[in-house]
Design a protein around this motif. Structure first.
Motif, PDB file in Angstrom:
ATOM      1  N   LEU A 108      16.864 -42.931 -31.757  1.00 26.44           N
ATOM      2  CA  LEU A 108      16.396 -44.165 -32.379  1.00 26.44           C
ATOM      3  C   LEU A 108      17.545 -44.978 -32.970  1.00 26.44           C
ATOM      4  O   LEU A 108      17.627 -46.190 -32.760  1.00 26.44           O
ATOM      5  N   VAL A 109      18.420 -44.323 -33.705  1.00 28.59           N
ATOM      6  CA  VAL A 109      19.541 -45.056 -34.312  1.00 28.59           C
ATOM      7  C   VAL A 109      20.473 -45.591 -33.234  1.00 28.59           C
ATOM      8  O   VAL A 109      20.947 -46.729 -33.316  1.00 28.59           O
ATOM      9  N   GLY A 110      20.712 -44.798 -32.191  1.00 27.00           N
ATOM     10  CA  GLY A 110      21.527 -45.284 -31.087  1.00 27.00           C
ATOM     11  C   GLY A 110      20.896 -46.492 -30.410  1.00 27.00           C
ATOM     12  O   GLY A 110      21.582 -47.429 -29.998  1.00 27.00           O
ATOM     13  N   ARG A 111      19.597 -46.496 -30.295  1.00 27.17           N
ATOM     14  CA  ARG A 111      18.876 -47.628 -29.689  1.00 27.17           C
ATOM     15  C   ARG A 111      18.885 -48.839 -30.612  1.00 27.17           C
ATOM     16  O   ARG A 111      19.043 -49.965 -30.167  1.00 27.17           O
ATOM     17  N   TRP A 112      18.691 -48.607 -31.900  1.00 27.85           N
ATOM     18  CA  TRP A 112      18.659 -49.718 -32.843  1.00 27.85           C
ATOM     19  C   TRP A 112      20.002 -50.424 -32.947  1.00 27.85           C
ATOM     20  O   TRP A 112      20.068 -51.599 -33.243  1.00 27.85           O
ATOM     21  N   ARG A 113      21.067 -49.690 -32.737  1.00 28.32           N
ATOM     22  CA  ARG A 113      22.404 -50.273 -32.846  1.00 28.32           C
ATOM     23  C   ARG A 113      22.952 -50.744 -31.499  1.00 28.32           C
ATOM     24  O   ARG A 113      24.152 -50.938 -31.356  1.00 28.32           O
ATOM     25  N   ALA A 171      27.993 -54.327 -30.246  1.00 26.02           N
ATOM     26  CA  ALA A 171      27.917 -53.002 -30.863  1.00 26.02           C
ATOM     27  C   ALA A 171      29.072 -52.143 -30.364  1.00 26.02           C
ATOM     28  O   ALA A 171      29.467 -52.223 -29.207  1.00 26.02           O
ATOM     29  N   HIS A 172      29.601 -51.339 -31.261  1.00 25.92           N
ATOM     30  CA  HIS A 172      30.668 -50.415 -30.896  1.00 25.92           C
ATOM     31  C   HIS A 172      30.069 -49.039 -30.651  1.00 25.92           C
ATOM     32  O   HIS A 172      29.140 -48.621 -31.333  1.00 25.92           O
ATOM     33  N   MET A 173      30.642 -48.347 -29.703  1.00 20.31           N
ATOM     34  CA  MET A 173      30.151 -47.021 -29.356  1.00 20.31           C
ATOM     35  C   MET A 173      30.240 -46.083 -30.562  1.00 20.31           C
ATOM     36  O   MET A 173      29.344 -45.272 -30.795  1.00 20.31           O
ATOM     37  N   ARG A 174      31.284 -46.199 -31.358  1.00 14.67           N
ATOM     38  CA  ARG A 174      31.433 -45.302 -32.504  1.00 14.67           C
ATOM     39  C   ARG A 174      30.344 -45.530 -33.546  1.00 14.67           C
ATOM     40  O   ARG A 174      29.933 -44.593 -34.232  1.00 14.67           O
ATOM     41  N   ASP A 175      29.862 -46.773 -33.685  1.00 11.79           N
ATOM     42  CA  ASP A 175      28.774 -47.037 -34.625  1.00 11.79           C
ATOM     43  C   ASP A 175      27.483 -46.369 -34.161  1.00 11.79           C
ATOM     44  O   ASP A 175      26.751 -45.802 -34.970  1.00 11.79           O
ATOM     45  N   ARG A 176      27.219 -46.449 -32.874  1.00 15.17           N
ATOM     46  CA  ARG A 176      26.000 -45.852 -32.334  1.00 15.17           C
ATOM     47  C   ARG A 176      26.065 -44.326 -32.426  1.00 15.17           C
ATOM     48  O   ARG A 176      25.099 -43.679 -32.847  1.00 15.17           O
ATOM     49  N   ILE A 177      27.198 -43.760 -32.048  1.00 12.59           N
ATOM     50  CA  ILE A 177      27.341 -42.304 -32.089  1.00 12.59           C
ATOM     51  C   ILE A 177      27.378 -41.800 -33.534  1.00 12.59           C
ATOM     52  O   ILE A 177      26.701 -40.830 -33.885  1.00 12.59           O
ATOM     53  N   GLY A 178      28.152 -42.447 -34.375  1.00  8.46           N
ATOM     54  CA  GLY A 178      28.230 -42.040 -35.781  1.00  8.46           C
ATOM     55  C   GLY A 178      26.892 -42.146 -36.486  1.00  8.46           C
ATOM     56  O   GLY A 178      26.504 -41.257 -37.257  1.00  8.46           O
ATOM     57  N   GLY A 179      26.169 -43.226 -36.229  1.00 10.52           N
ATOM     58  CA  GLY A 179      24.844 -43.381 -36.824  1.00 10.52           C
ATOM     59  C   GLY A 179      23.870 -42.340 -36.325  1.00 10.52           C
ATOM     60  O   GLY A 179      23.063 -41.799 -37.090  1.00 10.52           O
ATOM     61  N   VAL A 212      23.789 -40.513 -27.374  1.00  7.40           N
ATOM     62  CA  VAL A 212      24.364 -40.622 -26.025  1.00  7.40           C
ATOM     63  C   VAL A 212      23.260 -40.905 -25.004  1.00  7.40           C
ATOM     64  O   VAL A 212      23.455 -41.726 -24.097  1.00  7.40           O
ATOM     65  N   ILE A 213      22.117 -40.253 -25.139  1.00  5.72           N
ATOM     66  CA  ILE A 213      20.993 -40.533 -24.234  1.00  5.72           C
ATOM     67  C   ILE A 213      20.586 -41.999 -24.346  1.00  5.72           C
ATOM     68  O   ILE A 213      20.326 -42.665 -23.341  1.00  5.72           O
ATOM     69  N   SER A 214      20.556 -42.519 -25.552  1.00 11.72           N
ATOM     70  CA  SER A 214      20.233 -43.931 -25.760  1.00 11.72           C
ATOM     71  C   SER A 214      21.255 -44.839 -25.084  1.00 11.72           C
ATOM     72  O   SER A 214      20.891 -45.831 -24.442  1.00 11.72           O
ATOM     73  N   MET A 215      22.531 -44.508 -25.208  1.00 14.49           N
ATOM     74  CA  MET A 215      23.576 -45.324 -24.606  1.00 14.49           C
ATOM     75  C   MET A 215      23.516 -45.256 -23.080  1.00 14.49           C
ATOM     76  O   MET A 215      23.681 -46.275 -22.402  1.00 14.49           O
ATOM     77  N   VAL A 216      23.268 -44.077 -22.520  1.00 14.33           N
ATOM     78  CA  VAL A 216      23.153 -43.936 -21.066  1.00 14.33           C
ATOM     79  C   VAL A 216      21.944 -44.713 -20.566  1.00 14.33           C
ATOM     80  O   VAL A 216      22.014 -45.411 -19.544  1.00 14.33           O
ATOM     81  N   ARG A 217      20.851 -44.629 -21.293  1.00 14.39           N
ATOM     82  CA  ARG A 217      19.649 -45.379 -20.924  1.00 14.39           C
ATOM     83  C   ARG A 217      19.930 -46.874 -20.895  1.00 14.39           C
ATOM     84  O   ARG A 217      19.538 -47.564 -19.954  1.00 14.39           O
ATOM     85  N   ASP A 218      20.610 -47.387 -21.904  1.00 16.08           N
ATOM     86  CA  ASP A 218      20.946 -48.814 -21.929  1.00 16.08           C
ATOM     87  C   ASP A 218      21.884 -49.181 -20.790  1.00 16.08           C
ATOM     88  O   ASP A 218      21.739 -50.235 -20.176  1.00 16.08           O
ATOM     89  N   HIS A 219      22.840 -48.330 -20.505  1.00 15.66           N
ATOM     90  CA  HIS A 219      23.794 -48.603 -19.428  1.00 15.66           C
ATOM     91  C   HIS A 219      23.088 -48.652 -18.076  1.00 15.66           C
ATOM     92  O   HIS A 219      23.324 -49.556 -17.277  1.00 15.66           O
ATOM     93  N   VAL A 220      22.214 -47.688 -17.818  1.00 12.29           N
ATOM     94  CA  VAL A 220      21.482 -47.657 -16.546  1.00 12.29           C
ATOM     95  C   VAL A 220      20.559 -48.859 -16.437  1.00 12.29           C
ATOM     96  O   VAL A 220      20.456 -49.486 -15.382  1.00 12.29           O
TER      97      VAL A 220
END
Length: 151
Positions: A52-57, A65-73, A133-141
Motif C-alpha cells: 500500500l505505501v509503495g503504491r501510494w508513493r 517519486a523516488h525508489m528509495r521513498d517507496r522502498i523505505g516507506g 517492490v511488488i507495487s513498483m513492479v506492478r506499476d512498471h508492467v
C-alpha cells in the motif's frame, strides 16, 4: 514517520480497510490461537502495508517519486505493522506482561520476548520491502503495456 502519517491521511479509505483487515486477523488470533493459517494471515499484514505505501508513493504527473521513498516507506510500514501486531496478538508482549504480573508459570521470559521483537522487526522489514517492490513492479508492467492497435 510524518510522511507515513500523511500517506494514511491522503488515502483514508484504503487505510480504514487495511485497519479492518488487521483487526480481523487479531480477532482470529485471539479466538483460534496462533495456528499456521492464522500466522500466515498475520504475516500478510506487513506485506500488504508495504504494498500500500509503495503504491501510494507512486509517481504522478505532478510529483516524481523516488525508489528509495517507496522502498523505505514500505519497509517502515512493514516493521510497524509487524511490531504492533506482536504487541497485541495472543501470546504477544502485552499477554506476556499480564502473565508475568499475575505470576503465571512460564511467563516473564524477557530474553525470548526480545528475540521475538528483533525477529519480528526484521521479518516485517523484509515483507514490507517485498510489498513495496511488488507495487513498483506492478506499476512498471502497467506502464510498459501498449494498447493494441486494430487496423
Amino acid at each position: 514517520m510524518r510522511r507515513l502519517w500523511h500517506d494514511f491521511q491522503a488515502h483514508k479509505w484504503a487505510a480504514v480497510l487495511f485497519l479492518a483487515y488487521w483487526l480481523a486477523t487479531l480477532a482470529v488470533s485471539w479466538s483460534r490461537g496462533n495456528t499456521d493459517p492464522v500466522v500466515m494471515l498475520l504475516l500478510a499484514t506487513p506485506l500488504i502495508a508495504g504494498f500500500l505505501v509503495g503504491r501510494w508513493r507512486a509517481p504522478t504527473p505532478e510529483h516524481a517519486a523516488h525508489m528509495r521513498d517507496r522502498i523505505g516507506g514500505g519497509m517502515l510500514a512493514g516493521v510497524l505493522g509487524a511490531e504492533i501486531t506482536l504487541l497485541v496478538i495472543k501470546g504477544g508482549i502485552i499477554h506476556e506482561v499480564i502473565g508475568w504480573v499475575r505470576g503465571w508459570e512460564f511467563y516473564g521470559q524477557w530474553g525470548e520476548v526480545l528475540g521475538f521483537c528483533i525477529a519480528s522487526g526484521v521479518l516485517g522489514a523484509l515483507l514490507g520491502l517485498a510489498g513495496a517492490v511488488i507495487s513498483m513492479v506492478r506499476d512498471h508492467v502497467r506502464h510498459q503495456r501498449r494498447p493494441v492497435q486494430f487496423t
